[in-house]
Each structure stands twice: as structure tokens, then as C-alpha cells.
Design a protein around this motif. Structure first.
Motif, short mmCIF file in Angstrom:
data_model
loop_
_atom_site.label_atom_id
_atom_site.label_comp_id
_atom_site.label_asym_id
_atom_site.label_seq_id
_atom_site.Cartn_x
_atom_site.Cartn_y
_atom_site.Cartn_z
N VAL A 1 47.90 -15.41 -46.86
CA VAL A 1 46.64 -16.11 -47.11
C VAL A 1 46.48 -16.40 -48.59
CG1 VAL A 1 45.50 -15.13 -45.09
CG2 VAL A 1 45.38 -13.91 -47.27
N ASN A 2 45.78 -17.48 -48.86
CA ASN A 2 45.53 -17.92 -50.24
C ASN A 2 44.21 -17.32 -50.72
OD1 ASN A 2 45.61 -19.19 -52.68
ND2 ASN A 2 45.20 -21.24 -51.91
N VAL A 3 44.27 -16.04 -51.06
CA VAL A 3 43.09 -15.31 -51.55
C VAL A 3 43.50 -14.57 -52.82
CG1 VAL A 3 41.35 -13.56 -51.07
CG2 VAL A 3 42.18 -15.02 -49.22
N PRO A 4 42.79 -14.81 -53.93
CA PRO A 4 43.17 -14.14 -55.18
C PRO A 4 43.17 -12.62 -55.04
CG PRO A 4 41.56 -15.88 -55.59
CD PRO A 4 41.65 -15.72 -54.11
N ARG A 5 44.16 -11.98 -55.69
CA ARG A 5 44.28 -10.53 -55.75
C ARG A 5 44.55 -9.87 -54.40
NH1 ARG A 5 42.93 -8.09 -60.47
NH2 ARG A 5 42.04 -9.40 -62.11
N VAL A 6 44.88 -10.66 -53.41
CA VAL A 6 45.23 -10.10 -52.10
C VAL A 6 46.73 -10.25 -51.91
CG1 VAL A 6 45.01 -10.34 -49.60
CG2 VAL A 6 42.99 -10.50 -51.06
N GLU A 7 47.40 -9.12 -51.70
CA GLU A 7 48.84 -9.14 -51.50
C GLU A 7 49.16 -8.84 -50.05
OE1 GLU A 7 51.08 -6.92 -54.36
OE2 GLU A 7 49.62 -7.25 -55.96
N GLY A 8 50.41 -9.09 -49.68
CA GLY A 8 50.85 -8.77 -48.33
C GLY A 8 50.65 -9.92 -47.35
N VAL A 9 50.96 -9.65 -46.10
CA VAL A 9 50.86 -10.65 -45.03
C VAL A 9 49.95 -10.11 -43.93
CG1 VAL A 9 53.11 -11.66 -45.51
CG2 VAL A 9 52.95 -9.74 -43.94
N PHE A 10 49.46 -11.04 -43.10
CA PHE A 10 48.51 -10.67 -42.06
C PHE A 10 48.90 -11.36 -40.76
CE2 PHE A 10 46.56 -10.39 -46.18
CZ PHE A 10 45.90 -9.18 -46.15
N HIS A 11 48.53 -10.72 -39.65
CA HIS A 11 48.92 -11.22 -38.33
C HIS A 11 47.73 -11.85 -37.62
CE1 HIS A 11 52.60 -8.31 -38.21
NE2 HIS A 11 52.77 -9.35 -39.00
N TYR A 12 47.97 -13.01 -37.04
CA TYR A 12 46.98 -13.76 -36.28
C TYR A 12 47.61 -14.20 -34.96
CZ TYR A 12 44.26 -14.14 -40.62
OH TYR A 12 43.53 -13.87 -41.75
N HIS A 13 46.78 -14.69 -34.03
CA HIS A 13 47.33 -15.27 -32.81
C HIS A 13 46.92 -16.74 -32.69
CE1 HIS A 13 43.28 -14.07 -31.19
NE2 HIS A 13 43.42 -15.21 -30.53
N LEU A 14 47.72 -17.48 -31.94
CA LEU A 14 47.45 -18.90 -31.75
C LEU A 14 46.56 -19.11 -30.54
CD1 LEU A 14 50.81 -20.85 -32.31
CD2 LEU A 14 48.70 -21.07 -33.61
N PRO A 15 45.50 -19.91 -30.70
CA PRO A 15 44.73 -20.30 -29.52
C PRO A 15 45.55 -21.26 -28.65
CG PRO A 15 43.93 -21.45 -31.46
CD PRO A 15 44.95 -20.48 -31.94
N ASP A 16 45.17 -21.40 -27.39
CA ASP A 16 45.95 -22.22 -26.46
C ASP A 16 46.12 -23.65 -26.97
OD1 ASP A 16 46.10 -20.04 -24.85
OD2 ASP A 16 44.48 -20.65 -23.50
N ARG A 17 45.08 -24.20 -27.61
CA ARG A 17 45.14 -25.60 -28.03
C ARG A 17 46.16 -25.86 -29.14
NH1 ARG A 17 42.11 -25.85 -32.70
NH2 ARG A 17 40.79 -24.01 -33.05
N LEU A 18 46.58 -24.80 -29.83
CA LEU A 18 47.55 -24.98 -30.91
C LEU A 18 48.96 -24.52 -30.55
CD1 LEU A 18 45.48 -23.89 -34.07
CD2 LEU A 18 46.01 -26.20 -33.28
N GLU A 19 49.14 -23.97 -29.36
CA GLU A 19 50.46 -23.52 -28.97
C GLU A 19 51.44 -24.70 -28.89
OE1 GLU A 19 50.63 -21.10 -25.53
OE2 GLU A 19 49.26 -19.57 -26.30
N GLY A 20 52.63 -24.50 -29.41
CA GLY A 20 53.64 -25.55 -29.43
C GLY A 20 53.50 -26.50 -30.60
N LYS A 21 52.44 -26.34 -31.41
CA LYS A 21 52.21 -27.24 -32.54
C LYS A 21 52.47 -26.57 -33.89
CE LYS A 21 48.65 -29.93 -30.12
NZ LYS A 21 47.23 -30.39 -30.16
N VAL A 22 52.19 -25.29 -33.99
CA VAL A 22 52.27 -24.59 -35.27
C VAL A 22 53.63 -23.91 -35.41
CG1 VAL A 22 51.27 -22.80 -36.71
CG2 VAL A 22 49.78 -24.23 -35.31
N LYS A 23 54.28 -24.16 -36.54
CA LYS A 23 55.61 -23.59 -36.82
C LYS A 23 55.61 -22.94 -38.20
CE LYS A 23 57.61 -27.56 -36.35
NZ LYS A 23 58.65 -28.62 -36.31
N PRO A 24 56.64 -22.15 -38.51
CA PRO A 24 56.75 -21.62 -39.87
C PRO A 24 56.73 -22.75 -40.91
CG PRO A 24 58.28 -20.47 -38.44
CD PRO A 24 57.69 -21.59 -37.63
#
Length: 868
Positions: free
Chosen positions: A9-32
Motif C-alpha cells: 500500500v502507498n501509505v507513508p511510514r508503513v512497511e510490509g505487505v498486506f493481504h486482501y481478497h478479490l470481489p466477484d466482479r473483479l475476478e479474472g481482471k486483476v493481476k500482479p
């Protein structure tokens, strides 16, 4: 089953990665590599998808809100590069990813503050001064983002102060994510809606007979009849004299169709160039090219190729090798990145590449508008460009089939980013990036850095050598000489059958300025340099005078009490300037006349800090004792220009330093002015030492070769040798020949001696021995930790505390080979109002000691080019 994503995430002073899930409407559309909007705390923020994960690290994940861009914004190789950069520099991954997004696309989530329902200063107790400032600001300007309040009330903890006001309803808050500031540019277009016959039949409906409006509309239709498709309305207006009202009139009668069309904002549009065929290679070039071509071929076949270090003396034809390498990768369906150290070099380099690859060259650097950078970035992402040229930021262009990275003048310290995170060196990242994409990295320099040369010596890099300077092409030089009415002696030009491929490097004369003083010469110009300047001016040729120091005088002090004037924020000497530009007037310039007129608009001299920009007028009396015996001493480029004009009033001079190049376009204007021989002498700082090809320059005078040589930094000798060798290489590139005069107070120093002989290997051997003795790179790695605070005692306390903690870590991990140096204040102990303390870690792998540890406000640099 839900699809889980790992997102940074693009948040100042925040390090690391975070996990989210894809809603049905975005499945098959979002890639790395996709840029998405996600919830984070109470905010909506931007994030970049790193990868899909099978199992999230938390029991409950939140959904991805939306896609900000339908196409991926980072390639798979760029994602890998960002992770490598974060790992090797200890920087947050989000900061590394932001490097690769164009200005205006990446946005940080913020909070909007607005006046609440309970206005005024109501409450159980009156507001504090800081609370009142925020309330008054919101009452005056309305709703504001947190970053806007930061700019209006800087360096104040206003967020903490207004919490009671938010609880009482006097201020309302709302989380917001600003939309990207850059968008594709569209222009209005127009085209015919009818056949030519139908248009002719409708002429009676164009307005009253004999009216101007009728004639304009007829002209519009006549112009469109000649155009096969949509035309920008600006072209229609220019050709017909019409206006938008006329177009709407014709559209209402179904004669034309108004529309919109996307256009590229191309910074190279209108840049003049002449298409050229490749020149014949010299024998040395041919051997180098065969090695580079073979490496490119093996890389395409999947072989891992080490970086190639091209060590070529100034004028040896390194750029032609770059051009042929780029040509080969483009023919193979790949793309290339060519890095140059300075924006000032970009126009000359771009013209050479445009002449070889018209329509396939993109330009990226910080001097472009956000729209120009965004459109070049999009064209690169689509694969429409074959080669991207620019300073270190060009390295992060999203080329989908990158096969070659060229780093020209690879020794240059401007490839280092030391102002904001991540702190990295472009040369090292280019080598790593080429390895990640399976391409070739070609490093070129006349004075390779010791680290790269040492790696070549050990076999980690492939070493290539161009030992001889190429003689300029006879016909081109003769045309230049005829154009400028220069009459060389017959010995300059031999019959064609006697011409040689190469020419010697210019002879260097070392002048001992101590002897000049003994002879009664107190001028900044030695007798030898005066005589040489006289010969150049008499021969209608050109000269360069180099001094790696700006200003008229480098320090100001009182001769009665010894008080010197320092910057109140940096504790460094103030430099005396006869101002060349008004600080408030930074509008673009369009001509050398405008530049030189503006150069004399500030009547009063100024004292300027070159670190933070602080300015004050030159005092008439000493602020310490009141004496009038306060004077400026030392030499800068302005002083050189003034003394030269006093010595040679007829000489036409140009100055090329920070003061004369702050305006957009100044670099190119000064260079084109000098190339067209509208000036005789070019005076400047280290900008002059970088890859400029000036065929009429027959003299380079180094006013003071010792500048920077004795600084307490382990790179000082290397930097001095590099800049002296590079600037000496500006002379003698044509059959006119040339000479170099080095003025120095240390003529026996090994750096001066090696530069005078153009002997890189003598310098390399001596300096490498010095580095081995003190255990500095390339024999060990360094990590520099710096802490700043406005309170000197707190800065020292923080440094002592961390040093003690590091000592414990070293003991716990039994790292006897890693040493801690400090804590101590660095050479510049105070900058921009903050006191500085630093700790140096020296050892085989000091980065690994700090990885994963929380270091708070400490700045961490890995192998920085300077410890000052």
C-alpha cells in the motif's frame, strides 16, 4: 473459493505487505502489477498487487475496492526489481514501487478537514494558539486535506492539537483518496459528415450572402474537403479563420461532426535532427562491437551475461557502440534504456539517437511536465518506443521486452539518489535489472569507478577497452572551419590517403601556482594560461575554463577580528555572488539574449548558502566587531568570468553553472549558442566534464585543479581524478588539435600527475592500494546511518544510544569482521537547521546486520558515494 492477493500500500511510514481478497466482479481482471484501490484502516489508499497467495496471513481479509488502471502499471521484472531494491537498500517496498510510477499517477490517501457544525471557539476552555490557527485556516479556505494544512502550518503537531476539536464537533474529518493528477490528453476534432456533392449543395445555408461568417464557414468546409479524416480544430481555425461558433453552426446542420481524439504529449516533438548512416568503425571499435554483439545474441538465447565495462578514453567512440547495440536489440523486437548522468547532456544524446532511430526514442527526466512524463511512460508500457533516454529515473520505465541497459559515464555520482528513499545508485540497480530481465548491461566511462574496474579485474564484469581517440571526420571539420572563417595550417589536414583513424589525447601542462606567486603573478590566471587564451582568441577558436566551484568568492571574513560569515542554518561558509538570476524569476527562457539579459537584473550582491539556499545581502560592516574591513576571498566561476573579461575585453564569454541553468531550456540554449560559435570561452563547473563534443575547443584551462582533493572523504581523490580527466577530454577532438593547462598548488600529488598523463591505470593502482590499507570499498561494504535533529544534545544522545545497540548486535552475532566507526558529526555537522550525527558500519556484509530491525528516523545508506 476466494482469490487472495498480496498488496503493497502507498501509505507513508508503513512497511510490509498486506493481504486482501478479490470481489466477484473483479475476478479474472486483476493481476500482479495492477494499481488498485483498497481500504486501509479508515482510509481508502492506492496499492500495487504483488502476487496471488493461497492462504492469507489474517483470518478476515478486506476486499479490493476497484482498479485504478485497466492495464498493469508494473511489469513482472519491475516488481522483482522493486523487491531487490528494498532488500539491498533497506528501504520500504512501497517507496521502491513509487519510483516506477509516473508523477501524478501515484496518490497517497489523506484526511479532509472541514469546519464543523459548532463554529467559533466554543468549548469548556479557549483554544490554544495552534488550534486557533487551524480553525481560522479552515474558516478562511474551507475544507482542506491534511497535506495542505501541513504546507500552511509547517513543522507543527497540529493533528494532535485538534483532536479535542474533532471530538467536540468543531472540525469534521473524512478519509479521501485523491484521483490521479494525470490523465490522457484529448483534443477536439472535426470531420465532414456529408459527401462533397452534398456539401456543395448546402452552400446556400451557410449564412447571409456576403457576410464574414459565411466566408469563414465556406473556408472551413473547403479545408475539410481536402482532408481524408478527423482534423484538430486548431488546424481548422488556423487555415480558415473560423471559430468554435462556426463549427457548432455547421454541426447543427449536419455538415460536420465534432469529436475528440487522444494526443501524445511528446517532449521531443519539434526537436530538429538529421538522419545519419552509421560511420565506419575503427579497429578497436570493431573488436569491442563484436564482443557486445555476441553478448546480446547469447542473452537472447537465454544465457546469463555479466555486465560489460566499456573503458574508453574521451572521444574514443563509445556512443557509436551504444547506438549499434540499441539497433541490434530493436531489430530483435526488444527495447533499450540509455542512462545519461545529467539532463544537460540529454539533448545532445537524444539528437544522436533520433538521427539513428527516428520515431522510436522516448525521453524521461524530471524537467518534463507530468503530462509529458505520463504519456512517455504509457508509450513505453505499450511497447511503442524502442529506446528510452534520460537520467537515473529513466531506468524505471515499464518496457515490456527490455534487452539492453546502457549506463553512459557510469562513474558519475549523479546516478546516486541520496535525497529521498530509497537511497540507491543507478549503476548498481542497472546491473541488477539487466540480470532480472535476462539482458545486457553496458557500462561506459573514460574513468571507471574503482569498484567496477575491480570487478572487471576479478572477472565479475567483462572488460572492454577503447584506448585511442578517434580523429574527427575531415569533411565535417572542414565545413565547420569554413563556416567560422578559421584558417588552420596546412599540417592540420593531410591528403585523404594519409589520414589516420586516431589522434593523440591533448598534451597537459601542469602549472605550479606557488611558482606563479613567487614570480609576482597574483592573478587567478597563470602566465601560461594567459598566453594560451590569447592564441585561441587570435585564431578564432574556442576555450573552456573549468572550476568546480560556483560564485564570485567562496568565503567572506573580517580582516580585523577574523569573523567569517556562515549560514545560520548550516554552519557552512556563505558564498559571495554577483547575482545572475532573480530567485523569484524562474520562467522558461527562449533565447540566449533573454538568458544574458536576465543575468544582470539583480543589482545587489548576495551571500548564498549552497546547501539550503539561504540568502542575505553583503554587509558593509562586520556583524561581530563593526569593522568595515570585511572582504570576500576565494575564487568561483563568476570571479573567473569577471577577471577574464577584464583581461580580454573582446572575448565573448558564457557561464555554465547552477545559477545560469536553473531555467527550463537553459542548458540547451547555452550549448547551442557555444556550438554555433557565438561565444569564445565557456566557463563552468563539473557540467562541462560530461560527454560534450565541441569540435572547435582547442584549449581547456583548469583554474584550480585542487578543488575537492583534500576533503575528508575516501572518494575525494577518485572524484578529483575523474573530473580532471573528463574535462581535459573536451579539448583536441578535431584536426585543430588542443592543449590542457592544469593550475595547481599540489603538482606532485599522484592524482594531478596521473590526470596530466591521462594515465587511468597509474591512478587505479595507487588508489586501490590506499583503499586496501583502510579497508574501504571495494574491499569491504559500508553502511552509513545518519540522524538529524534541531537540538544538538538530542542528536548526540540518539547517536550514542544506537551505537550502543549496534555494539550489542555485533557481539550477539559474533561479527568480528564488521567494525563500527563513530558516532561522530560528519564534515557538514549542521545542514538546513538540523544537527547531524553519523555511524559507519564497515565489513563484508553490514546490511544483513540491520535487516528487519526498526531504526526509526535514522537515514540508512548502503555504500554511499560520499561520507561528508
Amino acid at each position: 473459493m476466494p482469490i487472495y492477493l498480496e498488496i503493497v500500500v502507498n501509505v507513508p511510514r508503513v512497511e510490509g505487505v498486506f493481504h486482501y481478497h478479490l470481489p466477484d466482479r473483479l475476478e479474472g481482471k486483476v493481476k500482479p502489477g495492477h494499481l488498485v484501490e483498497v481500504p486501509f484502516g479508515r482510509q481508502n489508499v492506492q496499492g500495487v498487487v504483488l502476487r496471488q497467495v493461497s492462504k492469507p496471513s489474517v483470518s478476515e481479509t478486506r476486499p479490493v475496492r476497484s482498479m485504478i488502471d485497466d492495464q498493469v502499471v508494473l511489469t513482472a521484472a519491475q516488481l522483482a526489481l522493486a523487491e531487490h531494491l528494498a532488500e539491498s537498500t533497506l528501504a520500504p517496498l512501497s517507496a521502491c514501487i513509487n519510483l516506477m510510477l509516473p508523477a501524478g499517477l501515484a496518490q497517497i490517501g489523506d484526511t479532509q478537514y472541514s469546519p464543523g457544525g459548532r463554529s467559533g471557539y466554543s468549548g469548556t476552555k479557549p483554544p490554544t494558539d495552534l488550534q486557533r490557527r487551524v480553525l481560522d485556516l479552515l474558516a478562511k479556505r474551507g475544507p482542506l486535506l491534511g497535506r495542505q494544512i501541513d504546507r500552511s502550518i509547517p513543522r507543527q503537531r497540529w493533528r494532535q492539537a485538534i483532536r479535542p476539536l474533532i471530538q467536540r464537533g468543531q472540525i469534521n474529518t473524512k478519509a479521501v483518496l485523491p484521483a490521479p493528477k494525470v490523465q490522457p490528453k484529448s483534443v477536439r476534432t472535426v470531420r465532414l459528415a456529408r459527401t462533397p456533392e452534398m456539401v456543395t449543395a448546402k452552400e446556400g445555408e451557410l449564412g447571409r450572402q456576403g457576410s464574414q461568417a459565411r466566408e469563414r464557414r465556406k473556408a472551413i468546409l473547403a479545408y475539410l474537403l481536402e482532408e481524408p479524416g478527423p482534423v484538430e480544430v486548431s488546424w481548422v481555425y488556423a487555415a480558415s479563420g473560423g471559430n468554435l461558433q462556426d463549427l457548432r453552426y455547421l454541426a447543427d446542420r449536419d455538415l460536420i461532426i465534432l469529436g475528440e481524439s487522444e494526443v501524445w504529449r511528446d517532449p521531443l516533438e519539434g526537436l530538429e535532427f538529421v538522419i545519419k548512416e552509421p560511420p565506419r568503425l575503427t579497429r578497436d571499435q570493431q573488436l569491442v562491437w563484436e564482443a557486445v554483439s555476441a553478448a546480446l545474441k547469447r542473452a537472447r538465447e537465454g544465457e546469463k551475461i555479466p555486465a560489460h565495462l566499456l573503458h574508453g578514453v574521451t572521444g574514443s567512440g563509445k556512443t557509436e557502440i551504444y547506438l549499434r547495440a540499441v539497433d541490434e536489440v530493436i531489430r530483435a523486437g526488444q527495447q533499450a534504456i540509455v542512462l545519461v548522468p545529467e539532463i544537460a547532456l540529454t539533448p545532445q544524446t537524444v539528437r544522436r539517437f533520433l538521427a539513428r532511430f527516428p520515431g522510436q526514442v522516448g525521453l524521461i527526466h524530471s524537467g518534463l511536465s507530468p503530462g509529458e512524463r505520463y504519456d512517455t511512460w504509457r508509450r513505453a508500457r505499450q511497447g511503442d518506443l524502442g529506446v528510452i533516454i534520460g537520467p537515473r529515473s529513466a531506468l524505471f520505465s515499464p518496457l515490456p521486452k527490455l534487452g539492453l541497459i546502457v549506463v553512459d559515464e557510469c562513474h558519475d555520482d549523479t546516478y546516486y539518489q541520496g535525497e529521498i528513499q530509497p537511497y540507491y545508485h543507478g549503476r548498481r540497480i542497472a546491473v541488477a535489472y539487466a540480470g532480472l530481465v535476462g539482458g545486457v548491461c553496458l557500462l561506459g566511462s573514460a574513468t571507471p569507478d574503482l569498484g567496477s574496474q575491480y570487478k572487471a579485474e576479478k572477472g565479475e564484469f567483462r572488460y572492454l577497452h577503447l584506448p585511442a581517440r578517434i580523429l574527427a571526420h575531415r569533411q565535417a571539420v572542414e565545413q565547420q572551419l569554413e563556416r567560422f572563417s578559421i584558417q588552420p595550417s596546412a599540417s592540420h589536414f593531410q591528403p585523404l590517403e594519409h589520414q589516420v583513424e586516431t589522434i593523440d589525447l591533448p598534451p597537459v601542462k601542469v602549472v605550479d601556482m606557488r611558482e606563479e606567486l613567487k614570480a609576482g603573478n597574483r592573478s587567478i590566471f597563470s602566465y601560461a594560461l594567459r598566453d594560451a587564451l590569447h592564441r585561441v582568441l587570435e585564431s578564432n577558436q574556442q576555450a573552456i575554463l573549468f572550476l568546480n566551484r560556483r560564485g564570485t568568492a567562496t568565503y567572506v571574513f573580517c580582516r580585523d577580528c577574523g569573523h567569517s560569515l556562515h549560514c545560520p542554518r548550516c554552519d557552512t561558509p556563505l558564498t559571495f555572488h554577483q547575482p545572475r538570476h532573480s530567485p523569484e524569476d524562474l520562467a522558461p527562457i527562449s533565447s540566449i539574449e533573454a538568458l544574458m539579459t536576465d543575468a544582470h537584473t539583480q543589482p545587489e550582491p548576495l551571500l548564498i548558502c549552497h546547501h539550503c539556499g539561504y540568502q542575505r545581502k553583503m554587509p558593509r560592516k562586520c556583524p561581530q566587531c563593526g569593522s568595515t574591513h570585511i572582504r570576500q576571498y576565494g575564487t568561483g566561476t563568476e570571479r573567473v568570468e569577471t577577471d577574464l573579461q577584464n583581461l580580454f575585453p573582446q572575448a565573448r564569454t558564457l557561464r555554465w553553472d547552477y545559477e545560469t541553468t536553473r531555467k527550463k531550456g537553459a542548458h540547451e540554449i547555452i550549448m547551442s549558442h557555444f556550438l554555433s560559435h557565438r561565444a569564445d570561452v565557456l566557463i563552468g563547473t563539473q557540467m562541462l566534464a560530461k560527454g560534450l563534443d565541441l569540435p572547435l575547443v582547442t584549449l581547456v584551462g583548469v583554474v584550480l585543479a585542487d578543488v575537492g582533493l583534500n576533503l575528508p572523504d575516501y572518494h575525494a581523490a577518485e572524484r578529483t581524478f575523474q573530473v580532471l580527466t573528463q574535462v581535459a577530454g573536451r579539448a583536441g577532438r578535431s584536426p585543430l588539435g588542443g592543449e590542457v593547462i592544469l593550475q595547481t598548488y599540489q603538482p606532485d600529488h599522484y592524482v594531478i600527475q596521473a590526470a596530466a598523463e591521462h594515465d587511468f591505470f597509474a591512478f587505479y593502482k595507487q588508489e586501490l592500494g590506499q583503499r586496501r590499507k583502510i579497508g574501504y570499498p571495494p574491499f569491504n561494504q559500508l553502511v552509513r546511518l545518519e540522524y538529524r535533529h534541531t537540538n544538538p544534545a538530542q542528536a548526540e544522545q540518539a547517536a550514542q544510544t544506537l551505537a550502543g545497540q549496534i555494539e550489542k548486535w555485533l557481539a550477539e552475532e559474533s561479527r568480528s569482521a564488521t567494525q563500527i566507526i563513530g558516532p561522530v558529526p560528519p564534515f557538514y555537522a549542521r545542514l538546513r537547521g538540523s544537527y547531524r550525527w553519523q555511524i559507519i558500519l564497515r565489513g563484508p556484509n553490514p546490511v544483513s546486520l540491520l535487516r528487519g530491525r526498526q531504526l526509526g528516523d535514522w537515514k540508512v545508506e548502503v555504500n554511499p558515494p560520499s561520507l561528508l
